[in-house]
Design a protein around this motif. Sequence first.
Motif, PDB file in Angstrom:
ATOM      1  N   GLU A  49       0.829  -1.206   0.000  1.00  0.00           N
ATOM      2  CA  GLU A  49       0.000   0.000   0.000  1.00  0.00           C
ATOM      3  C   GLU A  49       0.866   1.260   0.000  1.00  0.00           C
ATOM      4  OE1 GLU A  49      -3.064   2.109   3.092  1.00  0.00           O
ATOM      5  OE2 GLU A  49      -3.256  -0.060   2.786  1.00  0.00           O
ATOM      6  N   ARG A  50       1.922   1.238   0.804  1.00  0.00           N
ATOM      7  CA  ARG A  50       2.816   2.399   0.871  1.00  0.00           C
ATOM      8  C   ARG A  50       3.527   2.627  -0.460  1.00  0.00           C
ATOM      9  NH1 ARG A  50       5.760   5.164   5.567  1.00  0.00           N
ATOM     10  NH2 ARG A  50       4.043   4.220   6.670  1.00  0.00           N
ATOM     11  N   LEU A  51       3.785   1.539  -1.193  1.00  0.00           N
ATOM     12  CA  LEU A  51       4.490   1.631  -2.472  1.00  0.00           C
ATOM     13  C   LEU A  51       3.541   1.524  -3.669  1.00  0.00           C
ATOM     14  CD1 LEU A  51       7.625  -0.564  -1.653  1.00  0.00           C
ATOM     15  CD2 LEU A  51       7.412   1.934  -1.568  1.00  0.00           C
ATOM     16  N   ALA A  52       2.257   1.778  -3.454  1.00  0.00           N
ATOM     17  CA  ALA A  52       1.246   1.615  -4.503  1.00  0.00           C
ATOM     18  C   ALA A  52       1.530   2.455  -5.745  1.00  0.00           C
ATOM     19  CB  ALA A  52      -0.137   1.942  -3.954  1.00  0.00           C
ATOM     20  N   GLN A  53       2.143   3.600  -5.583  1.00  0.00           N
ATOM     21  CA  GLN A  53       2.421   4.470  -6.720  1.00  0.00           C
ATOM     22  C   GLN A  53       3.696   4.091  -7.473  1.00  0.00           C
ATOM     23  OE1 GLN A  53       0.050   6.624  -7.622  1.00  0.00           O
ATOM     24  NE2 GLN A  53      -1.062   5.789  -5.870  1.00  0.00           N
ATOM     25  N   SER A  54       4.393   3.076  -6.994  1.00  0.00           N
ATOM     26  CA  SER A  54       5.631   2.642  -7.637  1.00  0.00           C
ATOM     27  C   SER A  54       5.330   1.606  -8.712  1.00  0.00           C
ATOM     28  CB  SER A  54       6.593   2.046  -6.600  1.00  0.00           C
ATOM     29  OG  SER A  54       6.091   0.803  -6.151  1.00  0.00           O
ATOM     30  N   GLU A  55       6.340   1.230  -9.455  1.00  0.00           N
ATOM     31  CA  GLU A  55       6.175   0.242 -10.515  1.00  0.00           C
ATOM     32  C   GLU A  55       6.377  -1.190 -10.023  1.00  0.00           C
ATOM     33  OE1 GLU A  55      10.612   1.217 -10.558  1.00  0.00           O
ATOM     34  OE2 GLU A  55       8.778   2.347 -10.193  1.00  0.00           O
ATOM     35  N   PHE A  56       6.543  -1.389  -8.729  1.00  0.00           N
ATOM     36  CA  PHE A  56       6.857  -2.708  -8.188  1.00  0.00           C
ATOM     37  C   PHE A  56       5.586  -3.505  -7.903  1.00  0.00           C
ATOM     38  CE2 PHE A  56       9.993   0.362  -6.423  1.00  0.00           C
ATOM     39  CZ  PHE A  56      10.973   0.124  -7.374  1.00  0.00           C
ATOM     40  N   ASP A  57       5.574  -4.764  -8.328  1.00  0.00           N
ATOM     41  CA  ASP A  57       4.415  -5.606  -8.052  1.00  0.00           C
ATOM     42  C   ASP A  57       4.550  -6.269  -6.680  1.00  0.00           C
ATOM     43  OD1 ASP A  57       6.101  -7.863  -8.333  1.00  0.00           O
ATOM     44  OD2 ASP A  57       5.502  -8.186 -10.406  1.00  0.00           O
ATOM     45  N   ARG A  58       3.463  -6.908  -6.248  1.00  0.00           N
ATOM     46  CA  ARG A  58       3.404  -7.513  -4.916  1.00  0.00           C
ATOM     47  C   ARG A  58       4.456  -8.601  -4.724  1.00  0.00           C
ATOM     48  NH1 ARG A  58      -1.054  -6.231  -2.002  1.00  0.00           N
ATOM     49  NH2 ARG A  58      -1.049  -8.187  -0.847  1.00  0.00           N
ATOM     50  N   ALA A  59       4.710  -9.391  -5.761  1.00  0.00           N
ATOM     51  CA  ALA A  59       5.699 -10.471  -5.665  1.00  0.00           C
ATOM     52  C   ALA A  59       7.105  -9.912  -5.484  1.00  0.00           C
ATOM     53  CB  ALA A  59       5.634 -11.359  -6.904  1.00  0.00           C
ATOM     54  N   THR A  60       7.419  -8.838  -6.194  1.00  0.00           N
ATOM     55  CA  THR A  60       8.734  -8.202  -6.064  1.00  0.00           C
ATOM     56  C   THR A  60       8.921  -7.661  -4.652  1.00  0.00           C
ATOM     57  OG1 THR A  60       8.786  -7.633  -8.399  1.00  0.00           O
ATOM     58  CG2 THR A  60      10.199  -6.325  -6.931  1.00  0.00           C
ATOM     59  N   ILE A  61       7.889  -7.032  -4.123  1.00  0.00           N
ATOM     60  CA  ILE A  61       7.961  -6.489  -2.764  1.00  0.00           C
ATOM     61  C   ILE A  61       8.153  -7.629  -1.760  1.00  0.00           C
ATOM     62  CG2 ILE A  61       6.639  -5.298  -0.961  1.00  0.00           C
ATOM     63  CD1 ILE A  61       5.438  -3.590  -3.300  1.00  0.00           C
ATOM     64  N   TYR A  62       7.422  -8.728  -1.929  1.00  0.00           N
ATOM     65  CA  TYR A  62       7.554  -9.866  -1.023  1.00  0.00           C
ATOM     66  C   TYR A  62       8.966 -10.458  -1.080  1.00  0.00           C
ATOM     67  CZ  TYR A  62       6.830 -14.229   1.392  1.00  0.00           C
ATOM     68  OH  TYR A  62       6.942 -15.260   2.270  1.00  0.00           O
ATOM     69  N   ARG A  63       9.489 -10.664  -2.282  1.00  0.00           N
ATOM     70  CA  ARG A  63      10.841 -11.213  -2.421  1.00  0.00           C
ATOM     71  C   ARG A  63      11.862 -10.314  -1.734  1.00  0.00           C
ATOM     72  NH1 ARG A  63       9.068 -12.429  -7.622  1.00  0.00           N
ATOM     73  NH2 ARG A  63      10.074 -10.561  -8.425  1.00  0.00           N
ATOM     74  N   ASN A  64      11.693  -9.011  -1.856  1.00  0.00           N
ATOM     75  CA  ASN A  64      12.639  -8.093  -1.238  1.00  0.00           C
ATOM     76  C   ASN A  64      12.499  -8.066   0.280  1.00  0.00           C
ATOM     77  OD1 ASN A  64      14.414  -6.664  -3.266  1.00  0.00           O
ATOM     78  ND2 ASN A  64      12.421  -6.624  -4.262  1.00  0.00           N
ATOM     79  N   LEU A  65      11.289  -8.195   0.806  1.00  0.00           N
ATOM     80  CA  LEU A  65      11.122  -8.311   2.252  1.00  0.00           C
ATOM     81  C   LEU A  65      11.845  -9.556   2.758  1.00  0.00           C
ATOM     82  CD1 LEU A  65       7.367  -7.332   2.638  1.00  0.00           C
ATOM     83  CD2 LEU A  65       9.316  -6.118   3.648  1.00  0.00           C
ATOM     84  N   THR A  66      11.707 -10.655   2.033  1.00  0.00           N
ATOM     85  CA  THR A  66      12.382 -11.899   2.407  1.00  0.00           C
ATOM     86  C   THR A  66      13.893 -11.737   2.361  1.00  0.00           C
ATOM     87  OG1 THR A  66      10.513 -13.193   1.598  1.00  0.00           O
ATOM     88  CG2 THR A  66      12.615 -14.350   1.824  1.00  0.00           C
ATOM     89  N   ASP A  67      14.402 -11.122   1.303  1.00  0.00           N
ATOM     90  CA  ASP A  67      15.847 -10.892   1.180  1.00  0.00           C
ATOM     91  C   ASP A  67      16.375 -10.021   2.313  1.00  0.00           C
ATOM     92  OD1 ASP A  67      15.852 -12.363  -1.181  1.00  0.00           O
ATOM     93  OD2 ASP A  67      15.928 -10.592  -2.486  1.00  0.00           O
TER      94      ASP A  67
END
Length: 151
Positions: A49-67
């Motif tokens: 939600e905080r990054l909703a205006q960015s070009e990043f999809d949900r899967a990319t955000i999840y992978r980066n949280l995991t990393d």
Amino acid sequence: MTTTTKTATPGELKARLREVGLRATSARAAVLDALIAAGSPMTHADVCERLAQSEFDRATIYRNLTDLAEAGLVRRHDLGDRLWRYELADRAHDEHADDDRHHPHFVCTSCGGVECLPDGAVLVTAVKGAPRSLKGGLIEVQVRGTCNACA
């Protein structure tokens, strides 16, 4: 629940990522910046939600949280509601950043909001007959109740 407006420069974000051996991608920096700016632990959905205006999809955000969690920059918490929450490993309790202890959290039973509790708010001590794990290792403490906004 309260929030803060801390920010980091793009250079600071990239340096922090490189310090832990991660590539400093724009997605990873954006996720880290969102966690820095947050005033409390965030779910994957909160970060999206905080990054909703960015070009990043949900899967990319999840992978980066995991990393970020695997690299030790972020801690992942399960507060009993089947949602992982992420926060900076050194948020509000810098003295715990280099060990396995976690600071306590307050969970509002009405709105579901989560806040970090200050040092000394909850003291955990080993008592006779308590599990040996209380003397060291990973202990997570959660205090549940109604937050000021919901009361």
